[in-house]
Design an enzyme around this catalytic site. Structure first.
Site, short mmCIF file in Angstrom:
data_model
loop_
_atom_site.label_atom_id
_atom_site.label_comp_id
_atom_site.label_asym_id
_atom_site.label_seq_id
_atom_site.Cartn_x
_atom_site.Cartn_y
_atom_site.Cartn_z
N SER A 256 -5.99 -17.36 -29.45
CA SER A 256 -7.25 -16.78 -29.00
C SER A 256 -8.34 -17.00 -30.06
O SER A 256 -8.59 -18.14 -30.46
CB SER A 256 -7.03 -15.29 -28.69
OG SER A 256 -8.08 -14.73 -27.96
N ASP A 325 -4.80 -18.46 -17.63
CA ASP A 325 -5.50 -17.83 -18.74
C ASP A 325 -6.95 -18.30 -18.77
O ASP A 325 -7.23 -19.50 -18.76
CB ASP A 325 -4.79 -18.19 -20.06
CG ASP A 325 -5.35 -17.44 -21.25
OD1 ASP A 325 -6.20 -16.55 -21.06
OD2 ASP A 325 -4.90 -17.72 -22.38
N HIS A 363 -2.47 -14.22 -20.94
CA HIS A 363 -3.08 -14.54 -22.22
C HIS A 363 -2.17 -14.19 -23.40
O HIS A 363 -2.35 -14.72 -24.50
CB HIS A 363 -4.41 -13.80 -22.37
CG HIS A 363 -5.16 -14.12 -23.62
ND1 HIS A 363 -5.61 -15.38 -23.94
CD2 HIS A 363 -5.53 -13.32 -24.67
CE1 HIS A 363 -6.24 -15.36 -25.10
NE2 HIS A 363 -6.20 -14.12 -25.57
#
Length: 438
Positions: A256, A325, A363
């Site tokens: 991320s 995602d 995610h």
């Protein structure tokens, strides 16, 4: 006679949770000779690190590359497992664990042959306002820092680890966001010039948020008198110099936000020659390869950033992206360019996970690593080629099918760090004190 405890339980599925598995997932008969095999990582590490841009290794996904990706993904996951998110704690935003005990405390020593020592903790701040998902602040008046957060670490392979990895591996792991994905909608930053770190000739532009967290310093913070960038460059430069007579690799990982910073720092290291010893004649290879394994990586920069990235021979990035995602598509704007190679996975195909999942489970990094362990590429379907413990998927989320009997979000500090004193009172003691960097 069947025990009442197991009545109605699928014993085969329950047993899967008991078998101690990690990187290689083999039965107890596996030994060092099996690890160092004809097709092992020690002999293939250059290809696995992208020497040929992973040609022929991604579909179908090479078994050694699966293990390799999971290995570095677990080092990124360690930044989440160690991060203190409890705002009631004066140590919110720091690492709960000290460098010396770090890998043991995050569960990366047992059944893991690849050994490293943490040499440096990394701290970040931001000169622009960013969501709390990026910078967690303590509610305590005695907060360890009001400006900075722990954002990762630098580690180096031990002699034992080097023997199995085939070289002295320097790892940089960057922490990602720790709250919900609301920041995707809240974060609307333009691109800024990266010429101060990547050179004026490239004229590369990058996302302002990633750039600020990577390059900001704060004279009021004892942990960010220098930026995260300067911290990591100084430590990597020191290690490259220390091991200049050995074969070295620099491997960067993150998820991320951490993936975006990993990508930016990988380019930065090569652009500024940090992957070369000061005396280049000391090592006939002159510069060592820099590889980033990134998960759920947002877009980082523009077409000039991509052009600069592609101009370096010793720089590789492998982006792992899960099908639904949304973060790998952020920012949702024209003008951003993706760099490196992509490995696509689809965790929805796993029969171990609740279907169809959620925005958060798609995610989640542990979900990503589960996907890497079982993806079958264009052939379709899902089969765990690396028998990685499925219990890890529920470490911080509710993703695993209930029949596997694994508690939801099971990883937590005992009593949330509250410890009973001799007089019967309770105090919050959730930090290993001895390891703050200067």
């Amino acid at each position: 006679m069947r025990s009442k405890f197991f009545r109605g339980v699928d014993i085969k599925k329950a047993v899967r949770l008991i078998v101690p598995t990690r990187m290689f997932g083999q039965k107890n008969s596996e030994n060092m000779d099996t690890i160092i095999s004809k097709h092992s990582i020690v002999k293939r590490w250059k290809k696995l690190s992208g020497e040929n841009n992973w040609e022929g290794l991604l579909d179908p996904l090479d078994i050694d590359l699966r293990k390799y990706i999971i290995h570095y993904g677990e080092m990124a996951q360690a930044t989440y497992d160690a991060f203190n998110t409890e705002r009631a704690s004066k140590f919110a935003g720091s690492s709960r664990y000290a460098r010396k005990s770090f890998f043991s405390r995050v569960g990366l020593e047992k059944a893991n042959a690849f050994r490293y020592n943490v040499t440096k903790f990394l701290y970040a701040t931001s000169q622009i306002q960013v969501p709390e998902a990026f910078i967690v602040k303590s509610l305590s008046r005695e907060a360890w820092s009001k400006e900075s957060n722990w954002i990762g670490y630098v580690a180096v392979a031990t002699d034992e680890g080097k023997a199995l990895l085939g070289r002295r591996d320097i790892v940089i792991a960057w922490r990602g966001t720790v709250r919900s994905l609301e920041w995707v909608n809240d974060l609307h930053f333009s691109m800024v010039s990266a010429s101060n770190i990547l050179g004026e000739e490239a004229d590369a532009k990058v996302h302002q948020g990633w750039y600020s967290i990577y390059t900001s310093d704060d004279s009021h913070s004892p942990f960010n008198k220098t930026s995260a960038r300067n911290q990591v460059l100084a430590e990597v430069s020191r290690l490259v110099e220390q091991y200049k007579d050995e074969e070295i690799s620099i491997t960067i990982t993150g998820h991320s936000l951490g993936a975006a910073i990993a990508t930016l720092s990988a380019v930065d290291i090569v652009a500024n020659g940090i992957n070369k010893p000061k005396d280049q004649t000391a090592n006939k290879l002159s510069s060592c390869p820099v590889t980033a394994f990134v998960f759920a990586c947002p877009r980082v920069g523009d077409s000039n950033f991509k052009k600069l990235f592609s101009s370096y021979n010793n720089l590789r990035v492998l982006r792992v992206s899960n099908a639904l995602d949304i973060v790998p598509n952020y920012p949702f704007l024209v003008g951003y360019s993706e760099v490196g190679e992509e490995l696509g996975i689809d965790s929805r195909k796993s029969s171990y996970l609740k279907s169809p999942g959620s925005v958060l489970s798609w995610h989640n990094l542990e979900g990503y690593l589960h996907g890497v362990a079982g993806t079958q590429g264009s052939k379709g379907g899902f089969k765990l080629e690396v028998k990685r413990d499925i219990a890890l998927v529920n470490k911080s989320h509710d993703a695993l099918m209930e029949e596997y009997l694994v508690p939801v979000s099971w990883r937590c500090e005992k009593d949330k760090g509250m410890v009973q004193m001799e007089d019967g009172s309770w105090q919050l003691m959730d930090h290993e004190e001895e390891d703050f960097d200067d």
